[in-house]
Scaffold this motif. Sequence first.
Motif, PDB file in Angstrom:
ATOM      1  N   LEU A  95       0.830  -1.202   0.000  1.00  0.00           N
ATOM      2  CA  LEU A  95       0.000   0.000   0.000  1.00  0.00           C
ATOM      3  C   LEU A  95       0.863   1.250   0.000  1.00  0.00           C
ATOM      4  O   LEU A  95       1.856   1.333   0.736  1.00  0.00           O
ATOM      5  N   GLU A  96       0.478   2.217  -0.826  1.00  0.00           N
ATOM      6  CA  GLU A  96       1.157   3.523  -0.844  1.00  0.00           C
ATOM      7  C   GLU A  96       0.105   4.620  -0.790  1.00  0.00           C
ATOM      8  O   GLU A  96      -0.868   4.605  -1.543  1.00  0.00           O
ATOM      9  N   ILE A  97       0.298   5.572   0.120  1.00  0.00           N
ATOM     10  CA  ILE A  97      -0.568   6.742   0.201  1.00  0.00           C
ATOM     11  C   ILE A  97       0.267   7.972  -0.139  1.00  0.00           C
ATOM     12  O   ILE A  97       1.270   8.258   0.520  1.00  0.00           O
ATOM     13  N   LYS A  98      -0.168   8.701  -1.172  1.00  0.00           N
ATOM     14  CA  LYS A  98       0.527   9.914  -1.617  1.00  0.00           C
ATOM     15  C   LYS A  98      -0.193  11.149  -1.084  1.00  0.00           C
ATOM     16  O   LYS A  98      -1.425  11.184  -1.020  1.00  0.00           O
ATOM     17  N   LYS A  99       0.604  12.153  -0.778  1.00  0.00           N
ATOM     18  CA  LYS A  99       0.082  13.412  -0.263  1.00  0.00           C
ATOM     19  C   LYS A  99       0.607  14.546  -1.158  1.00  0.00           C
ATOM     20  O   LYS A  99       1.643  15.148  -0.887  1.00  0.00           O
ATOM     21  N   PRO A 100      -0.102  14.851  -2.246  1.00  0.00           N
ATOM     22  CA  PRO A 100       0.395  15.845  -3.203  1.00  0.00           C
ATOM     23  C   PRO A 100       0.286  17.294  -2.727  1.00  0.00           C
ATOM     24  O   PRO A 100       0.895  18.176  -3.343  1.00  0.00           O
ATOM     25  N   GLU A 101      -0.487  17.529  -1.672  1.00  0.00           N
ATOM     26  CA  GLU A 101      -0.668  18.895  -1.175  1.00  0.00           C
ATOM     27  C   GLU A 101      -0.044  19.084   0.206  1.00  0.00           C
ATOM     28  O   GLU A 101      -0.465  19.941   0.987  1.00  0.00           O
ATOM     29  N   ALA A 102       0.973  18.306   0.522  1.00  0.00           N
ATOM     30  CA  ALA A 102       1.641  18.427   1.821  1.00  0.00           C
ATOM     31  C   ALA A 102       2.193  19.834   2.007  1.00  0.00           C
ATOM     32  O   ALA A 102       2.728  20.440   1.063  1.00  0.00           O
ATOM     33  N   PRO A 103       2.074  20.394   3.222  1.00  0.00           N
ATOM     34  CA  PRO A 103       2.504  21.776   3.481  1.00  0.00           C
ATOM     35  C   PRO A 103       4.027  21.902   3.613  1.00  0.00           C
ATOM     36  O   PRO A 103       4.558  22.065   4.714  1.00  0.00           O
ATOM     37  N   ILE A 104       4.703  21.837   2.477  1.00  0.00           N
ATOM     38  CA  ILE A 104       6.162  21.883   2.483  1.00  0.00           C
ATOM     39  C   ILE A 104       6.681  23.275   2.150  1.00  0.00           C
ATOM     40  O   ILE A 104       7.699  23.719   2.668  1.00  0.00           O
ATOM     41  N   GLY A 105       5.972  24.007   1.269  1.00  0.00           N
ATOM     42  CA  GLY A 105       6.403  25.360   0.919  1.00  0.00           C
ATOM     43  C   GLY A 105       7.453  25.402  -0.170  1.00  0.00           C
ATOM     44  O   GLY A 105       8.079  26.448  -0.393  1.00  0.00           O
ATOM     45  N   LEU A 106       7.680  24.297  -0.856  1.00  0.00           N
ATOM     46  CA  LEU A 106       8.624  24.211  -1.965  1.00  0.00           C
ATOM     47  C   LEU A 106       7.981  23.400  -3.090  1.00  0.00           C
ATOM     48  O   LEU A 106       7.082  22.588  -2.832  1.00  0.00           O
ATOM     49  N   PRO A 107       8.434  23.612  -4.338  1.00  0.00           N
ATOM     50  CA  PRO A 107       7.873  22.818  -5.443  1.00  0.00           C
ATOM     51  C   PRO A 107       8.185  21.331  -5.279  1.00  0.00           C
ATOM     52  O   PRO A 107       9.311  20.949  -4.971  1.00  0.00           O
ATOM     53  N   PHE A 108       7.183  20.466  -5.439  1.00  0.00           N
ATOM     54  CA  PHE A 108       7.378  19.015  -5.362  1.00  0.00           C
ATOM     55  C   PHE A 108       6.180  18.343  -6.013  1.00  0.00           C
ATOM     56  O   PHE A 108       5.157  18.986  -6.270  1.00  0.00           O
ATOM     57  N   ASN A 109       6.327  17.060  -6.285  1.00  0.00           N
ATOM     58  CA  ASN A 109       5.251  16.297  -6.903  1.00  0.00           C
ATOM     59  C   ASN A 109       4.314  15.740  -5.835  1.00  0.00           C
ATOM     60  O   ASN A 109       3.126  16.034  -5.813  1.00  0.00           O
ATOM     61  N   TYR A 110       4.852  14.929  -4.945  1.00  0.00           N
ATOM     62  CA  TYR A 110       4.074  14.404  -3.821  1.00  0.00           C
ATOM     63  C   TYR A 110       5.029  13.808  -2.793  1.00  0.00           C
ATOM     64  O   TYR A 110       6.181  13.511  -3.080  1.00  0.00           O
ATOM     65  N   VAL A 111       4.523  13.661  -1.575  1.00  0.00           N
ATOM     66  CA  VAL A 111       5.169  12.884  -0.524  1.00  0.00           C
ATOM     67  C   VAL A 111       4.346  11.621  -0.348  1.00  0.00           C
ATOM     68  O   VAL A 111       3.108  11.666  -0.419  1.00  0.00           O
TER      69      VAL A 111
END
Length: 279
Positions: A95-111
């Motif tokens: 199982l993998e859960i992606k978090k594309p809107e994580a509050p990182i404050g930098l450009p990224f695809n997903y965590v």
Amino acid sequence: MDVIRIKDLAIFAHHGVYERETLTGQNFLVSATLSGDFFKAAKSDNIEKAVDYGKICHFMHAYLTSRTYKLLETATDNLSRELLLNFQQLQKVELEIKKPEAPIGLPFNYVSVSTVKERHQVYVSIGSNIGDKNKNLENGIEAINKLEGCKVLEVSSVFKSKPYGNVDQEDFLNGAFLMETIYSPQELLKVFKELELNAGKGHLTHWGPRTLDLDILFFDDQIYDSRDLQIPHVDMANRDFVLVPLAEIADFKRHPVTMKTVRQMLEELKASSPLYIIE
């Protein structure tokens, strides 16, 4: 094993450390690789024998939207466990859960966080030499069978044996059983220690008297070493009170290190050492 893959199921849920995440919510993407034996469904073309991946998608959606977790690690671990508990045809869940809107404050695809859970086949030695020994064995097996995520599949006959070591004590009753579990080796060890403790007195002396004694012998074909647990059991080849009942239900089982079967280990022990089994 056969495989079903679910890719990036979109779920809006309320998981995260920050208050705005748990209150406002955000999008998550869930991917699952589901393994099992789907032979009967494939050959019969019968939906009743198949894994209903639509139902699994709705189950994952309902599970994640009805709960709030701070950590993706917790959400992923709990959901994978629940999939195995609720869908008996599944042998393994990745199982993998992606978090594309994580509050990182930098450009990224997903965590994302990933985990793997599966059903394991475990051979266990069980013994008792305090009180009502037969009842202690029965109660121990019954308690294991009642545990969520555990199922006893086969149980040997009960054998009487002389105590192992030089401690003065009553004779033992010994057996072996095969179980299925979704626990890890360390999780199962913890459960066994709790059951032994709840059973009553004993375990105060090395090789001493036991109300209930549970030892993991084989865990699938894994080789596992930690400070408090070694799998396969390091001394099983020297213990006829382990090998005799084990051979009754798994004489074909092969040791993953020595590659000897249980029957071979037992025959070699009989030829080289006095036996503790007396009935």
